[in-house]
Design a protein around this motif. Structure first.
Motif, short mmCIF file in Angstrom:
data_model
loop_
_atom_site.label_atom_id
_atom_site.label_comp_id
_atom_site.label_asym_id
_atom_site.label_seq_id
_atom_site.Cartn_x
_atom_site.Cartn_y
_atom_site.Cartn_z
N GLN A 10 0.84 -1.20 0.00
CA GLN A 10 0.00 0.00 0.00
C GLN A 10 0.87 1.25 0.00
N ALA A 11 1.93 1.23 0.80
CA ALA A 11 2.85 2.38 0.84
C ALA A 11 3.51 2.58 -0.52
N ALA A 12 3.90 1.49 -1.18
CA ALA A 12 4.51 1.58 -2.51
C ALA A 12 3.52 2.17 -3.51
N ARG A 13 2.26 1.75 -3.43
CA ARG A 13 1.23 2.31 -4.33
C ARG A 13 1.07 3.81 -4.11
N GLU A 14 1.08 4.21 -2.85
CA GLU A 14 0.93 5.63 -2.54
C GLU A 14 2.11 6.43 -3.09
N VAL A 15 3.30 5.88 -2.97
CA VAL A 15 4.49 6.56 -3.51
C VAL A 15 4.36 6.70 -5.02
N ILE A 16 3.96 5.64 -5.70
CA ILE A 16 3.81 5.69 -7.16
C ILE A 16 2.71 6.68 -7.55
N ASP A 17 1.62 6.72 -6.77
CA ASP A 17 0.55 7.69 -7.05
C ASP A 17 1.08 9.12 -6.96
N ILE A 18 1.87 9.41 -5.94
CA ILE A 18 2.44 10.75 -5.78
C ILE A 18 3.41 11.05 -6.92
N LEU A 19 4.27 10.08 -7.24
CA LEU A 19 5.20 10.28 -8.35
C LEU A 19 4.46 10.48 -9.67
N HIS A 20 3.34 9.77 -9.85
CA HIS A 20 2.56 9.93 -11.08
C HIS A 20 1.97 11.34 -11.16
N GLU A 21 1.51 11.86 -10.03
CA GLU A 21 0.99 13.23 -10.03
C GLU A 21 2.09 14.22 -10.42
N ILE A 22 3.27 14.04 -9.86
CA ILE A 22 4.40 14.91 -10.20
C ILE A 22 4.77 14.75 -11.67
N ALA A 23 4.83 13.51 -12.14
CA ALA A 23 5.17 13.25 -13.54
C ALA A 23 4.15 13.87 -14.49
N THR A 24 2.89 13.84 -14.09
CA THR A 24 1.84 14.45 -14.91
C THR A 24 2.02 15.96 -14.97
N LEU A 25 2.32 16.57 -13.82
CA LEU A 25 2.55 18.02 -13.80
C LEU A 25 3.75 18.41 -14.66
N ASN A 27 4.65 16.81 -17.35
CA ASN A 27 4.39 16.34 -18.72
C ASN A 27 5.39 15.29 -19.19
N THR A 28 5.67 14.30 -18.34
CA THR A 28 6.61 13.24 -18.72
C THR A 28 5.98 12.20 -19.62
N HIS A 29 4.66 12.11 -19.60
CA HIS A 29 3.91 11.11 -20.38
C HIS A 29 4.27 9.69 -19.97
N LEU A 30 4.62 9.51 -18.69
CA LEU A 30 4.87 8.16 -18.15
C LEU A 30 3.66 7.73 -17.35
N ASN A 31 3.22 6.48 -17.57
CA ASN A 31 2.11 5.98 -16.78
C ASN A 31 2.63 5.38 -15.48
N ARG A 32 1.71 4.92 -14.63
CA ARG A 32 2.12 4.39 -13.32
C ARG A 32 3.04 3.18 -13.45
N GLN A 33 2.76 2.31 -14.40
CA GLN A 33 3.59 1.12 -14.57
C GLN A 33 5.01 1.51 -15.01
N GLN A 34 5.10 2.43 -15.95
CA GLN A 34 6.41 2.89 -16.41
C GLN A 34 7.18 3.56 -15.28
N LEU A 35 6.49 4.37 -14.48
CA LEU A 35 7.14 5.00 -13.33
C LEU A 35 7.64 3.96 -12.34
N SER A 36 6.84 2.93 -12.14
CA SER A 36 7.22 1.86 -11.22
C SER A 36 8.49 1.17 -11.71
N TYR A 37 8.58 0.93 -13.01
CA TYR A 37 9.79 0.33 -13.58
C TYR A 37 11.00 1.25 -13.36
N CYS A 38 10.80 2.55 -13.59
CA CYS A 38 11.89 3.51 -13.43
C CYS A 38 12.37 3.54 -11.98
#
Length: 70
Positions: A10-25, A27-38
């Motif tokens: 759950q903590a890992a999901r929350e971290v990825i959610d936060i990173l996804h919000e930052i990535a969206t702001l 404009n990295t065009h990375l989805n959650r799965q891609q961010l998780s891989y990174c």
């Protein structure tokens, strides 16, 4: 007592959610799965700047097909 595995996931999901919000702001065009891989690659020692350069090069070599307008 060690934390439950579910709490860790759950903590890992929350971290990825936060990173996804930052990535969206940014404009990295990375989805959650891609961010998780990174994140996984970086946690395992990959240089973040080198990873960013590889992603940019891959996007140039293999651009995503554009959607056709109806």
């Amino acid at each position: 007592m060690p934390p439950e595995p579910v709490d860790k996931r759950q903590a890992a999901r929350e971290v990825i959610d936060i990173l996804h919000e930052i990535a969206t702001l940014l404009n990295t065009h990375l989805n959650r799965q891609q961010l998780s891989y990174c994140v996984s690659l970086i946690e395992n020692g990959v240089n973040p700047e080198a990873l960013a350069k590889v992603i940019k090069e891959l996007r140039i070599q293999y651009p995503e097909p554009e959607e056709e307008e109806a």
